[in-house]
Design a protein around this motif. Sequence first.
Motif, PDB file in Angstrom:
ATOM      1  N   CYS A  23       0.806  -1.244   0.000  1.00  0.00           N
ATOM      2  CA  CYS A  23       0.000   0.000   0.000  1.00  0.00           C
ATOM      3  C   CYS A  23       0.829   1.279   0.000  1.00  0.00           C
ATOM      4  O   CYS A  23       0.757   2.090   0.917  1.00  0.00           O
ATOM      5  CB  CYS A  23      -1.034   0.009   1.116  1.00  0.00           C
ATOM      6  N   ASN A  89      -1.938   1.188   5.727  1.00  0.00           N
ATOM      7  CA  ASN A  89      -2.836   1.889   4.802  1.00  0.00           C
ATOM      8  C   ASN A  89      -2.564   3.388   4.688  1.00  0.00           C
ATOM      9  O   ASN A  89      -3.481   4.221   4.804  1.00  0.00           O
ATOM     10  CB  ASN A  89      -4.307   1.697   5.202  1.00  0.00           C
ATOM     11  N   THR A  91      -2.150   7.083   3.168  1.00  0.00           N
ATOM     12  CA  THR A  91      -2.504   7.886   1.999  1.00  0.00           C
ATOM     13  C   THR A  91      -2.043   9.306   2.277  1.00  0.00           C
ATOM     14  O   THR A  91      -2.451   9.920   3.265  1.00  0.00           O
ATOM     15  CB  THR A  91      -4.005   7.791   1.662  1.00  0.00           C
ATOM     16  N   ASN A 169      -8.941   1.949   6.318  1.00  0.00           N
ATOM     17  CA  ASN A 169      -8.782   2.270   4.896  1.00  0.00           C
ATOM     18  C   ASN A 169      -9.298   3.668   4.538  1.00  0.00           C
ATOM     19  O   ASN A 169     -10.216   3.815   3.727  1.00  0.00           O
ATOM     20  CB  ASN A 169      -9.483   1.217   4.025  1.00  0.00           C
ATOM     21  N   GLU A 231     -13.349  -2.593  -1.411  1.00  0.00           N
ATOM     22  CA  GLU A 231     -12.452  -1.975  -0.440  1.00  0.00           C
ATOM     23  C   GLU A 231     -11.451  -1.075  -1.156  1.00  0.00           C
ATOM     24  O   GLU A 231     -11.390  -1.032  -2.382  1.00  0.00           O
ATOM     25  CB  GLU A 231     -11.733  -3.013   0.422  1.00  0.00           C
ATOM     26  N   ASP A 232     -10.667  -0.338  -0.368  1.00  0.00           N
ATOM     27  CA  ASP A 232      -9.523   0.447  -0.845  1.00  0.00           C
ATOM     28  C   ASP A 232      -9.867   1.598  -1.791  1.00  0.00           C
ATOM     29  O   ASP A 232      -9.156   1.829  -2.771  1.00  0.00           O
ATOM     30  CB  ASP A 232      -8.513  -0.461  -1.553  1.00  0.00           C
ATOM     31  N   TYR A 234      -9.825   5.197  -3.556  1.00  0.00           N
ATOM     32  CA  TYR A 234      -9.096   6.460  -3.623  1.00  0.00           C
ATOM     33  C   TYR A 234     -10.043   7.466  -4.250  1.00  0.00           C
ATOM     34  O   TYR A 234     -10.611   7.211  -5.322  1.00  0.00           O
ATOM     35  CB  TYR A 234      -7.817   6.335  -4.455  1.00  0.00           C
ATOM     36  N   LYS A 247     -11.223  -1.262  -5.274  1.00  0.00           N
ATOM     37  CA  LYS A 247     -11.152  -2.698  -5.528  1.00  0.00           C
ATOM     38  C   LYS A 247     -12.537  -3.304  -5.383  1.00  0.00           C
ATOM     39  O   LYS A 247     -13.139  -3.264  -4.311  1.00  0.00           O
ATOM     40  CB  LYS A 247     -10.190  -3.364  -4.537  1.00  0.00           C
ATOM     41  N   GLU A 298      -4.173  -4.043  -5.661  1.00  0.00           N
ATOM     42  CA  GLU A 298      -5.161  -3.347  -4.841  1.00  0.00           C
ATOM     43  C   GLU A 298      -4.557  -2.135  -4.146  1.00  0.00           C
ATOM     44  O   GLU A 298      -3.431  -1.751  -4.400  1.00  0.00           O
ATOM     45  CB  GLU A 298      -5.763  -4.308  -3.821  1.00  0.00           C
ATOM     46  N   ARG A 299      -5.348  -1.534  -3.239  1.00  0.00           N
ATOM     47  CA  ARG A 299      -4.984  -0.312  -2.520  1.00  0.00           C
ATOM     48  C   ARG A 299      -4.530   0.777  -3.506  1.00  0.00           C
ATOM     49  O   ARG A 299      -3.422   1.312  -3.416  1.00  0.00           O
ATOM     50  CB  ARG A 299      -3.906  -0.616  -1.484  1.00  0.00           C
ATOM     51  N   CYS A 314      -0.093   0.849  -6.823  1.00  0.00           N
ATOM     52  CA  CYS A 314      -0.865  -0.274  -6.280  1.00  0.00           C
ATOM     53  C   CYS A 314       0.032  -1.230  -5.504  1.00  0.00           C
ATOM     54  O   CYS A 314       1.232  -1.363  -5.800  1.00  0.00           O
ATOM     55  CB  CYS A 314      -1.551  -1.071  -7.398  1.00  0.00           C
TER      56      CYS A 314
END
Length: 340
Positions: A23, A89, A91, A169, A231-232, A234, A247, A298-299, A314
């Motif tokens: 992530c 997680n 960001t 998340n 999930e995940d 943005y 995702k 993912e993420r 990702c």
Amino acid sequence: MHIALGKLPMTARFADDSLSIWCGSLIKGDDGLFHMFYSTWPKRMGWAWVTHSVIKHAVSSSPFGPFAFRDVVLPVRGAQFWDGLCTHNPTIHRFGEKYYLYYMGNTGDGINPNTEDLAVEKLNFVHRNNQRIGVAVADSPDGPWTRFDKPIIDVAADSTAADALVVTNPAIVQRPDGTFLMIYKAVGKKRPLPFGGPVVHLAATSESPTGPFVKHDGEIFTVHGVDFPAEDPYVWFQNNQYFALLKSMRDSAGANNPSLVLYNSPDGITWRRCDKSPVSDRTIQWQDGRSQTFLHLERPQLLFEGDTPYVLVCAADTLDVHGVRQTFSVQIPILVSVPK
């Protein structure tokens, strides 16, 4: 909007022989460097993200790497803190003159059930069910980072609420009026514990990037009859609307076949899927002509040039010849088409 993925340069894979990397999130600093914030833990421990992840920082002169480790950003700080044993997680965002690193933190007993049996992925539910959302603040991507004694999004006191068990998340965007919208993953207590459920997404808003956040009623990104549809996410604002890249846990036929999909929204609260086709089915193309399909892709996190995303970051993984999971970050060039 339609997003297509370009071919990856051979440097656009950030990995470590002894560490699991997951992530990553990118931002460009005033120093001209690209700063990646990512989760990592010892690879020998197996899938130990929920107990032993910490957030670290690496830099590169290009968003496509190669990246070099710089420092540990959010280390272990003691089981007495809400985020004292695990940070995950990340960001990264810049609002005004400050940098804001949003993340999941937890605490618990520090025991990793994967240590003795790496072939079986097990969760430590004490840690998993202590997941909360926080933020660290700095004047520079190089820190120092200020952490807080309380999460900015906590679980609801109402045991029937959609976020009564877990919040995690985080995704955040500044709205045109200067306020902030956060989308986050939540787990309720309506299904048997310790897993609980359903696993849903909720929205919250704030006047400030550090809160307090006001939660909104209503679940988003839902799929009828599915307890864990996505999930995940943005989230960003472009062309007078909100977009979310996330995702999807199931394909259009309902099979468990995760992919990255795009949603849009007029207000950040009511969402609809943009295309029936996914942005990615976990397959990427390298510039040397090779095609590669990952176990997971993912993420998703985006890097922008002006208002336009041009790099998709990702988490990805494969299995080696011994069946050991190899995890890393990939930085994918993206092509964006915005209908008039």
